[in-house]
Design a protein around this motif. Structure first.
Motif, PDB file in Angstrom:
ATOM      1  N   UNK A 217      -7.535   5.592   4.628  1.00 15.91           N
ATOM      2  CA  UNK A 217      -6.949   5.478   5.970  1.00 15.91           C
ATOM      3  C   UNK A 217      -5.860   4.400   5.982  1.00 15.91           C
ATOM      4  N   UNK A 218      -6.141   3.268   5.342  1.00 17.35           N
ATOM      5  CA  UNK A 218      -5.167   2.174   5.329  1.00 17.35           C
ATOM      6  C   UNK A 218      -3.925   2.539   4.533  1.00 17.35           C
ATOM      7  N   UNK A 219      -4.107   3.228   3.397  1.00 22.32           N
ATOM      8  CA  UNK A 219      -2.953   3.656   2.594  1.00 22.32           C
ATOM      9  C   UNK A 219      -2.071   4.606   3.405  1.00 22.32           C
ATOM     10  N   UNK A 220      -2.701   5.502   4.149  1.00 22.73           N
ATOM     11  CA  UNK A 220      -1.947   6.433   4.998  1.00 22.73           C
ATOM     12  C   UNK A 220      -1.212   5.679   6.096  1.00 22.73           C
ATOM     13  N   UNK A 221      -1.891   4.752   6.737  1.00 23.85           N
ATOM     14  CA  UNK A 221      -1.250   4.001   7.813  1.00 23.85           C
ATOM     15  C   UNK A 221      -0.101   3.150   7.291  1.00 23.85           C
ATOM     16  N   UNK A 222      -0.270   2.560   6.119  1.00 21.34           N
ATOM     17  CA  UNK A 222       0.810   1.768   5.547  1.00 21.34           C
ATOM     18  C   UNK A 222       2.021   2.647   5.274  1.00 21.34           C
ATOM     19  N   UNK A 223       1.767   3.846   4.785  1.00 20.22           N
ATOM     20  CA  UNK A 223       2.870   4.787   4.537  1.00 20.22           C
ATOM     21  C   UNK A 223       3.554   5.147   5.854  1.00 20.22           C
ATOM     22  N   UNK A 224       2.766   5.378   6.890  1.00 28.94           N
ATOM     23  CA  UNK A 224       3.339   5.678   8.206  1.00 28.94           C
ATOM     24  C   UNK A 224       4.166   4.514   8.753  1.00 28.94           C
ATOM     25  N   UNK A 225       3.743   3.284   8.464  1.00 31.79           N
ATOM     26  CA  UNK A 225       4.474   2.108   8.938  1.00 31.79           C
ATOM     27  C   UNK A 225       5.871   2.030   8.319  1.00 31.79           C
ATOM     28  N   UNK A 226       5.976   2.395   7.051  1.00 34.18           N
ATOM     29  CA  UNK A 226       7.263   2.312   6.357  1.00 34.18           C
ATOM     30  C   UNK A 226       8.109   3.576   6.498  1.00 34.18           C
ATOM     31  N   UNK A 227       7.486   4.685   6.883  1.00 33.88           N
ATOM     32  CA  UNK A 227       8.202   5.960   6.872  1.00 33.88           C
ATOM     33  C   UNK A 227       9.449   5.978   7.757  1.00 33.88           C
ATOM     34  N   UNK A 228       9.415   5.451   8.979  1.00 33.77           N
ATOM     35  CA  UNK A 228      10.644   5.472   9.796  1.00 33.77           C
ATOM     36  C   UNK A 228      11.799   4.706   9.144  1.00 33.77           C
ATOM     37  N   UNK A 229      11.487   3.582   8.522  1.00 36.71           N
ATOM     38  CA  UNK A 229      12.525   2.804   7.838  1.00 36.71           C
ATOM     39  C   UNK A 229      13.071   3.606   6.665  1.00 36.71           C
ATOM     40  N   UNK A 230      12.161   4.114   5.852  1.00 35.90           N
ATOM     41  CA  UNK A 230      12.537   4.891   4.667  1.00 35.90           C
ATOM     42  C   UNK A 230      13.406   6.094   5.027  1.00 35.90           C
TER      43      UNK A 230
ATOM     44  N   UNK B  63       3.164   7.393  -4.231  1.00 31.56           N
ATOM     45  CA  UNK B  63       2.098   8.157  -4.895  1.00 31.56           C
ATOM     46  C   UNK B  63       1.216   7.207  -5.711  1.00 31.56           C
ATOM     47  N   UNK B  64       1.833   6.298  -6.456  1.00 29.71           N
ATOM     48  CA  UNK B  64       1.086   5.329  -7.265  1.00 29.71           C
ATOM     49  C   UNK B  64       0.287   4.392  -6.357  1.00 29.71           C
ATOM     50  N   UNK B  65       0.920   3.930  -5.296  1.00 30.67           N
ATOM     51  CA  UNK B  65       0.278   3.031  -4.329  1.00 30.67           C
ATOM     52  C   UNK B  65      -0.969   3.684  -3.731  1.00 30.67           C
ATOM     53  N   UNK B  66      -0.789   4.893  -3.214  1.00 28.95           N
ATOM     54  CA  UNK B  66      -1.896   5.597  -2.560  1.00 28.95           C
ATOM     55  C   UNK B  66      -2.985   5.960  -3.570  1.00 28.95           C
ATOM     56  N   UNK B  67      -2.582   6.414  -4.744  1.00 27.40           N
ATOM     57  CA  UNK B  67      -3.570   6.766  -5.769  1.00 27.40           C
ATOM     58  C   UNK B  67      -4.429   5.566  -6.145  1.00 27.40           C
ATOM     59  N   UNK B  68      -3.809   4.404  -6.249  1.00 30.02           N
ATOM     60  CA  UNK B  68      -4.562   3.199  -6.560  1.00 30.02           C
ATOM     61  C   UNK B  68      -5.455   2.757  -5.414  1.00 30.02           C
ATOM     62  N   UNK B  69      -4.909   2.781  -4.222  1.00 26.71           N
ATOM     63  CA  UNK B  69      -5.651   2.302  -3.044  1.00 26.71           C
ATOM     64  C   UNK B  69      -6.870   3.169  -2.771  1.00 26.71           C
ATOM     65  N   UNK B  70      -6.729   4.465  -2.912  1.00 22.82           N
ATOM     66  CA  UNK B  70      -7.814   5.388  -2.550  1.00 22.82           C
ATOM     67  C   UNK B  70      -8.955   5.413  -3.560  1.00 22.82           C
ATOM     68  N   UNK B  71      -8.896   4.569  -4.576  1.00 24.32           N
ATOM     69  CA  UNK B  71     -10.036   4.424  -5.479  1.00 24.32           C
ATOM     70  C   UNK B  71     -11.131   3.583  -4.823  1.00 24.32           C
ATOM     71  N   UNK B  72     -10.773   2.917  -3.734  1.00 21.06           N
ATOM     72  CA  UNK B  72     -11.710   2.008  -3.087  1.00 21.06           C
ATOM     73  C   UNK B  72     -11.559   0.583  -3.595  1.00 21.06           C
ATOM     74  N   UNK B  73     -10.614   0.388  -4.494  1.00 21.42           N
ATOM     75  CA  UNK B  73     -10.330  -0.946  -5.032  1.00 21.42           C
ATOM     76  C   UNK B  73      -8.880  -1.287  -4.658  1.00 21.42           C
TER      77      UNK B  73
END
Length: 145
Positions: free
Chosen positions: A65-78, A105-115
């Motif tokens: 959830x946090x990885x998704x929200x972080x992506x949403x936070x940056x998406x308008x800028x990007x 993709x790398x960020x989310x893949x790493x974050x969603x491991x739970x670590x």
């Protein structure tokens, strides 16, 4: 003020934007799957901290959830910088956009491991925004000159 002609290579920029939107939608699906696996009901955005500390599925849901929200936070800028910069520099914008997506993709893949610490290498993708920031400034300069 001068005018700018949209270059024929701008299609690459739009393809990158479309790919980005599809990736963003896939993250929504990923969150939904993690929510279901963890048994976190709506409308709760996260599992309680105490629950997440005891249950790896709830921890993975919180991280997803946090990885998704972080992506949403940056998406308008990007997306703004991608589309603006691409008007003057479509290849630079497309390359920078692809680098941002790979980083995400790398960020989310790493974050969603739970670590959460595993997300750090993907954060380098944020640096690609600087190329599109420069390209966007150049677009604005050309339009106002």
């Amino acid at each position: 003020m001068s005018s700018i002609t949209i270059p024929s290579q701008y299609g690459y920029v739009l393809a990158t934007a479309l790919t980005s939107v599809i990736y963003l939608a896939s993250l929504s699906i990923k969150v939904g799957s993690a929510r279901k696996a963890a048994g976190v009901p709506y409308p709760y955005a996260y599992a309680e901290k105490a629950e997440a500390e005891k249950d790896p599925k709830k921890n993975i849901f919180n991280c997803t959830q946090r990885a998704h929200q972080n992506t949403l936070e940056f998406f308008p800028i990007y997306i703004t910088l991608l589309l603006m910069g691409g008007i003057s520099h479509p290849i630079i914008a497309t390359s920078s956009g692809a680098a941002w997506l790979i980083g995400r993709f790398i960020y989310v893949s790493g974050y969603t491991t739970g670590q959460p610490a595993k997300r750090i290498p993907g954060a380098a993708g944020q640096l690609s925004l600087l190329a599109n920031l420069a390209a966007s400034f150049h677009t604005v300069y050309r339009l106002l000159a």
